[in-house]
Write an enzyme that holds these catalytic residues in place. Structure first.
Site, mmCIF file in Angstrom:
data_model
loop_
_atom_site.group_PDB
_atom_site.id
_atom_site.type_symbol
_atom_site.label_atom_id
_atom_site.label_comp_id
_atom_site.label_asym_id
_atom_site.label_seq_id
_atom_site.Cartn_x
_atom_site.Cartn_y
_atom_site.Cartn_z
ATOM 1 N N TYR A 1 2.942 -17.190 -10.674
ATOM 2 C CA TYR A 1 1.893 -16.739 -11.602
ATOM 3 C C TYR A 1 2.201 -15.319 -12.095
ATOM 4 C CZ TYR A 1 -2.923 -15.279 -12.851
ATOM 5 O OH TYR A 1 -4.037 -14.802 -13.483
HETATM 6 N N1 LIG Z 1 -10.662 -15.105 -13.324
HETATM 7 C C1 LIG Z 1 -10.042 -13.972 -13.046
HETATM 8 O O1 LIG Z 1 -10.529 -13.090 -12.335
HETATM 9 C C2 LIG Z 1 -8.696 -13.714 -13.620
HETATM 10 C C3 LIG Z 1 -7.947 -12.625 -13.142
HETATM 11 C C4 LIG Z 1 -6.736 -12.359 -13.759
HETATM 12 C C5 LIG Z 1 -6.309 -13.136 -14.806
HETATM 13 N N2 LIG Z 1 -7.047 -14.221 -15.201
HETATM 14 C C6 LIG Z 1 -6.547 -15.024 -16.314
HETATM 15 O O2 LIG Z 1 -7.608 -15.306 -17.225
HETATM 16 C C7 LIG Z 1 -7.393 -16.572 -17.844
HETATM 17 C C8 LIG Z 1 -8.585 -17.480 -17.629
HETATM 18 O O3 LIG Z 1 -8.864 -17.559 -16.264
HETATM 19 P P1 LIG Z 1 -10.008 -18.516 -15.680
HETATM 20 O O4 LIG Z 1 -10.293 -18.005 -14.314
HETATM 21 O O5 LIG Z 1 -11.098 -18.684 -16.664
HETATM 22 O O6 LIG Z 1 -9.229 -19.910 -15.531
HETATM 23 P P2 LIG Z 1 -9.828 -21.343 -15.204
HETATM 24 O O7 LIG Z 1 -8.773 -22.015 -14.404
HETATM 25 O O8 LIG Z 1 -11.213 -21.247 -14.652
HETATM 26 O O9 LIG Z 1 -9.980 -21.992 -16.655
HETATM 27 C C9 LIG Z 1 -8.913 -22.247 -17.437
HETATM 28 C C10 LIG Z 1 -9.260 -23.259 -18.542
HETATM 29 O O10 LIG Z 1 -8.006 -23.654 -19.024
HETATM 30 C C11 LIG Z 1 -7.925 -25.078 -19.041
HETATM 31 N N3 LIG Z 1 -6.537 -25.470 -18.832
HETATM 32 C C12 LIG Z 1 -5.829 -25.424 -17.675
HETATM 33 N N4 LIG Z 1 -4.568 -25.870 -17.885
HETATM 34 C C13 LIG Z 1 -4.486 -26.190 -19.190
HETATM 35 C C14 LIG Z 1 -3.459 -26.715 -20.007
HETATM 36 N N5 LIG Z 1 -2.243 -26.999 -19.512
HETATM 37 N N6 LIG Z 1 -3.709 -26.928 -21.323
HETATM 38 C C15 LIG Z 1 -4.941 -26.664 -21.837
HETATM 39 N N7 LIG Z 1 -5.947 -26.176 -21.106
HETATM 40 C C16 LIG Z 1 -5.735 -25.949 -19.799
HETATM 41 C C17 LIG Z 1 -8.868 -25.558 -17.946
HETATM 42 O O11 LIG Z 1 -9.265 -26.908 -18.158
HETATM 43 C C18 LIG Z 1 -9.985 -24.539 -18.044
HETATM 44 O O12 LIG Z 1 -10.972 -24.957 -18.975
HETATM 45 C C19 LIG Z 1 -6.083 -17.101 -17.233
HETATM 46 O O13 LIG Z 1 -4.990 -16.694 -18.017
HETATM 47 C C20 LIG Z 1 -6.037 -16.395 -15.898
HETATM 48 O O14 LIG Z 1 -4.736 -16.347 -15.371
HETATM 49 C C21 LIG Z 1 -8.221 -14.532 -14.620
#
Ligand SMILES: NC(=O)c1ccc[n+]([C@@H]2O[C@H](COP(=O)([O-])OP(=O)(O)OC[C@H]3O[C@@H](n4cnc5c(N)ncnc54)[C@H](O)[C@@H]3O)[C@@H](O)[C@H]2O)c1
Length: 248
Positions: free
Chosen positions: A151
């Site tokens: 990641y």
């Molecule tokens: N939540 C956090 O604290 C955090 C921290 C650092 C970075 N991020 C980044 O923020 C972004 C969103 O995070 P999140 O926690 O909302 O993620 P999540 O996993 O809760 O949601 C991701 C969404 O993407 C969709 N998805 C997953 N794989 C997919 C694919 N191959 N094609 C199309 N859609 C797909 C899922 O169905 C979901 O609706 C990501 O890039 C994550 O790495 C999040």
């Protein structure tokens, strides 16, 4: 605030989590959104909240054809494309030596390649509208957090890619910035259950002692980077993390 009136923006992973919150906030600010996601049910539910301004494209962002389809949908339905939010990213959390070829492929294909797919597919349209791209990094990657090798590698590659694109595409009027969020989504809740001590460690040393709210804390920062208010910003990484990491 309607500072995104007449904007047309693709949000990957736009059905749920941070992406779902971004879809909602962008439409509240006047934009139309193409939400791309693999989750059919969540995608349809999102459309039902605002059928006039949200379109759902079901697909896996690691496939270039899905990016092309989303761009074509923006143009056919709303006449243009002004922004892309590369939010979706799937990965497995394991110690480095336990990550399989499939685990590496999952993170690289959805994170780095998914982001690249949408940047390339959107470029011709964004050039016409002098649009903006917001890509997603992570504090876990900046810190080299344990169990996040595939990641973190993809996230830092996304930041490198974004800086190059910011330099190359500035002359086209296209801006490319990065947001590193910290928010309590369903995905993070699962991670918290799997690694409770890591979660507690982060919460304890966090200046605000809390993870952010996707809609109130993260989405407005993304909206700012898509709006004219940030027209003199490109190639930057913004920490949407309540001060957890102070980038210099
Ligand atoms: N939540 C956090 O604290 C955090 C921290 C650092 C970075 N991020 C980044 O923020 C972004 C969103 O995070 P999140 O926690 O909302 O993620 P999540 O996993 O809760 O949601 C991701 C969404 O993407 C969709 N998805 C997953 N794989 C997919 C694919 N191959 N094609 C199309 N859609 C797909 C899922 O169905 C979901 O609706 C990501 O890039 C994550 O790495 C999040």
């Amino acid at each position: 605030m309607k500072n995104l009136k007449d904007h047309v923006i693709i949000v990957t992973g736009g059905a749920a989590g941070i992406g779902g919150a971004i879809t909602t906030v962008l439409t509240q600010r006047g934009a139309s959104v193409i939400a791309v996601d693999i989750d059919d049910t969540a995608g349809q539910q999102k459309v039902d909240t605002n059928p006039e301004h949200i379109v759902f494209v079901k697909g896996d962002i690691s496939k270039p054809s899905v990016a092309q389809q989303a761009v074509e949908m923006a143009v056919s339905r709303f006449g243009k494309l002004t922004g892309v939010v590369n939010n979706a990213h799937a990965s497995k959390q394991k110690p480095l030596m336990q990550l399989t070829e499939e685990d590496w492929a999952l993170s690289m294909d959805t994170g780095l390649k998914g982001t690249l797919n949408f940047m390339k597919a959107a470029y011709p349209e964004l050039k016409k509208t002098k649009g903006a791209i917001v890509n997603f990094g992570s504090g876990a990657a900046l810190n080299g957090q344990k169990n996040q090798a595939s990641y973190a590698a993809a996230k830092e590659a996304i930041r490198g890619l974004s800086r190059v694109a910011a330099n190359e595409w500035a002359e086209d009027g296209i801006r490319v910035n990065i947001v590193c969020p910290l928010a309590l989504t369903e995905g993070v809740k699962k991670w918290k259950e799997a690694f409770p001590e890591q979660y507690q460690e982060i919460a304890d040393k966090h200046p605000m002692h809390r993870f952010g709210d996707p809609q109130k804390d993260i989405a407005p920062i993304v909206a700012f980077l898509l709006s004219e208010d940030s027209q003199y910003m490109t190639g930057q990484t913004l920490m949407a993390d309540g001060g957890d990491i102070k980038l210099r």
